[in-house]
Design an enzyme around this catalytic site. Structure first.
Site, PDB file in Angstrom:
ATOM      1  N   TYR A 142       0.826  -1.209   0.000  1.00 28.70           N
ATOM      2  CA  TYR A 142       0.000   0.000   0.000  1.00 28.70           C
ATOM      3  C   TYR A 142       0.861   1.261   0.000  1.00 28.70           C
ATOM      4  O   TYR A 142       0.447   2.297  -0.504  1.00 28.70           O
ATOM      5  CB  TYR A 142      -0.896   0.052   1.252  1.00 28.70           C
ATOM      6  N   LYS A 191       2.951 -15.338   3.180  1.00 35.48           N
ATOM      7  CA  LYS A 191       3.169 -16.119   1.954  1.00 35.48           C
ATOM      8  C   LYS A 191       4.667 -16.400   1.871  1.00 35.48           C
ATOM      9  O   LYS A 191       5.346 -16.017   0.904  1.00 35.48           O
ATOM     10  CB  LYS A 191       2.645 -15.323   0.742  1.00 35.48           C
ATOM     11  N   ASP A 223      -3.146 -18.343   1.406  1.00 36.18           N
ATOM     12  CA  ASP A 223      -4.155 -19.049   0.596  1.00 36.18           C
ATOM     13  C   ASP A 223      -4.890 -20.086   1.448  1.00 36.18           C
ATOM     14  O   ASP A 223      -6.114 -20.206   1.403  1.00 36.18           O
ATOM     15  CB  ASP A 223      -3.528 -19.685  -0.671  1.00 36.18           C
ATOM     16  N   ASP A 247      -6.401  -6.742   4.513  1.00 33.17           N
ATOM     17  CA  ASP A 247      -7.529  -6.118   3.823  1.00 33.17           C
ATOM     18  C   ASP A 247      -8.462  -7.195   3.287  1.00 33.17           C
ATOM     19  O   ASP A 247      -9.677  -7.169   3.494  1.00 33.17           O
ATOM     20  CB  ASP A 247      -7.007  -5.242   2.669  1.00 33.17           C
ATOM     21  N   ASP A 251     -12.364  -8.755   5.050  1.00 34.11           N
ATOM     22  CA  ASP A 251     -13.671  -8.772   4.379  1.00 34.11           C
ATOM     23  C   ASP A 251     -14.291 -10.170   4.459  1.00 34.11           C
ATOM     24  O   ASP A 251     -15.486 -10.325   4.721  1.00 34.11           O
ATOM     25  CB  ASP A 251     -13.546  -8.382   2.886  1.00 34.11           C
TER      26      ASP A 251
HETATM   27  C1  IPM Z   1     -10.396  -1.000   4.065  1.00 33.71           C
HETATM   28  C2  IPM Z   1     -10.624  -0.475   2.689  1.00 33.71           C
HETATM   29  C3  IPM Z   1      -9.431   0.408   2.308  1.00 33.71           C
HETATM   30  C4  IPM Z   1      -8.186  -0.454   2.363  1.00 33.71           C
HETATM   31  C5  IPM Z   1      -9.566   1.085   0.945  1.00 33.71           C
HETATM   32  C6  IPM Z   1     -10.817   1.956   0.901  1.00 33.71           C
HETATM   33  C7  IPM Z   1      -8.356   1.882   0.581  1.00 33.71           C
HETATM   34  O1  IPM Z   1     -10.809  -1.514   1.797  1.00 33.71           O
HETATM   35  O2  IPM Z   1     -10.304  -0.181   5.013  1.00 33.71           O
HETATM   36  O3  IPM Z   1     -10.330  -2.221   4.231  1.00 33.71           O
HETATM   37  O4  IPM Z   1      -7.880  -1.171   1.403  1.00 33.71           O
HETATM   38  O5  IPM Z   1      -7.516  -0.417   3.379  1.00 33.71           O
HETATM   39 MG    MG Z   2     -10.944  -3.434   2.728  1.00 33.52          MG
END
Ligand code: IPM
Ligand code: MG
Length: 356
Positions: A142, A191, A223, A247, A251
């Protein structure tokens, strides 16, 4: 106590969910005798519209001058075609790094009332889901160099991923300390079969694992981790991982608990000032329609009270109010189920206020 809180409403559903969180914070302040002063900060798409850049220096200054920061969400299709350094997301990254917030903590905990909303089989859900993803937040790919150039008659893009030992060690310590207060288990995800950054990551984590001998430690390849989170999430207590893996996995972790709309997060560095935000995005498709789930933001506010201000009782009261509302069967569209009552963003806020 008196606290100054920088408030970033942001884009899309950001303003409406933050509004509900502020109502809840005000109610908690009134009940427990605190004063919260709010300072509005523009960041993301709205800042691009107002100032031509996603995080002007003066807006970052307001955050640094506050006791903590509450954020809704940023981004949307309107700014999607902007160049990389002028996108709303860039403002978020600049805020995280400008505040030195290297540790992002994302709990994945199943609310029993929402068990039916989990996409996992009931027998997997029944084993329990209660872990936390500790994500490194201001390093890795990032924040490496990003470049697109012409090479041999075509375009070539490069993103650089790097980690130094001290960046790995400080996030590792957060993970081990966090596990010490929970079920005493750390799974470090990397990884290392391919990446040098992961091999260094693993070396540093192993050093820490020896130091924190009371914590059960294991490594897992990313993975495999993606698979294990879906197969048996009950095996995890604290997951620690680098920025991009965190990240992606966070999710996945949020979805198995029923709705991404429920999950709060804290981002912390040295000191008590943090950035608190729901982990979901700005959901432009439902923005301004009073349909969004404000609970992720409300629980983020509760996390702020607890972790930045040591207001444990206040935070617990907010969580208990959320619990009551779920017990009552109130649901926003993202987590609607049979036999429940569909409510909008502001009505969800009203209901939580009622129990507070
Ligand atoms: C998160 C989001 C951010 C990230 C984006 C919006 C840049 O997906 O906070 O998880 O990737 O960190
Ligand atoms: Mg995210």
């Amino acid at each position: 106590m008196e606290k100054q809180i920088a408030v970033i409403r942001g884009d899309g559903i950001g303003p409406e969910i933050v509004e509900q969180a502020l109502r809840v914070m005000d109610a908690a302040a009134k009940k427990y005798g605190h004063t919260f002063r709010y300072v509005d900060v523009d960041m993301g798409g709205i800042a691009i519209d107002h100032f031509g850049e996603p995080l002007p220096a003066a807006e970052l200054e307001k955050c640094l001058a506050s006791d903590s920061v509450l954020l809704g969400a940023v981004g949307g299709p309107k700014w999607d075609s902007m160049p990389g350094d002028k996108r709303p997301e860039k403002g978020l990254l600049a805020l995280r790094s400008g505040m030195g917030l290297y540790s992002n903590n994302r709990p994945a905990k199943l609310w029993p009332q929402l068990a039916d909303a989990s996409p996992l089989k009931p027998e997997i859900v029944a084993k329990g889901i209660d872990f936390i993803v500790v994500r490194e937040l201001i390093g890795g790919v990032y924040f490496g160099e990003h470049r697109t150039e012409e090479a041999d008659g075509e375009q070539k893009a490069t993103d650089v991923m790097s980690y130094s030992e001290h960046e790995i060690e400080r996030i590792g310590r957060i993970a081990f300390e966090t596990a010490g207060k929970r079920r005493k288990k750390v799974t470090s995800i990397d990884k290392a079969n391919v990446l040098d950054t992961s091999r260094l990551w693993r070396k540093v984590m192993h050093r820490l694992a020896e130091e924190y001998s009371g914590i059960e430690y294991s490594d897992m390849l990313v993975d495999n981790a993606a698979m294990q989170i879906a197969k048996d999430p009950s095996q995890f207590d604290v997951i620690v991982t680098e920025n991009m893996f965190g990240d992606i996995l966070s999710d996945e972790a949020s979805m198995i608990t029923g709705s991404i709309g429920m999950i709060p997060s804290s981002s912390l560095g040295e000191g008590s000032r943090g950035l608190y935000e729901p982990i979901h995005g700005s959901a432009p498709d439902i923005a301004g329609q009073d349909k969004a789930n404000p609970i992720g933001t409300i629980l983020s506010a509760a996390m702020m009270l607890k972790y930045s201000f040591d207001m444990d009782e206040e935070a617990a009261a907010i969580e208990a109010a959320v619990n009551r509302v779920l017990d009552e069967g109130l649901r926003t569209a993202d987590m609607m189920a049979e036999g429940c009552r569909l409510v909008g963003c502001s009505e969800m806020g009203d209901a939580i206020l009622k129990y507070l």
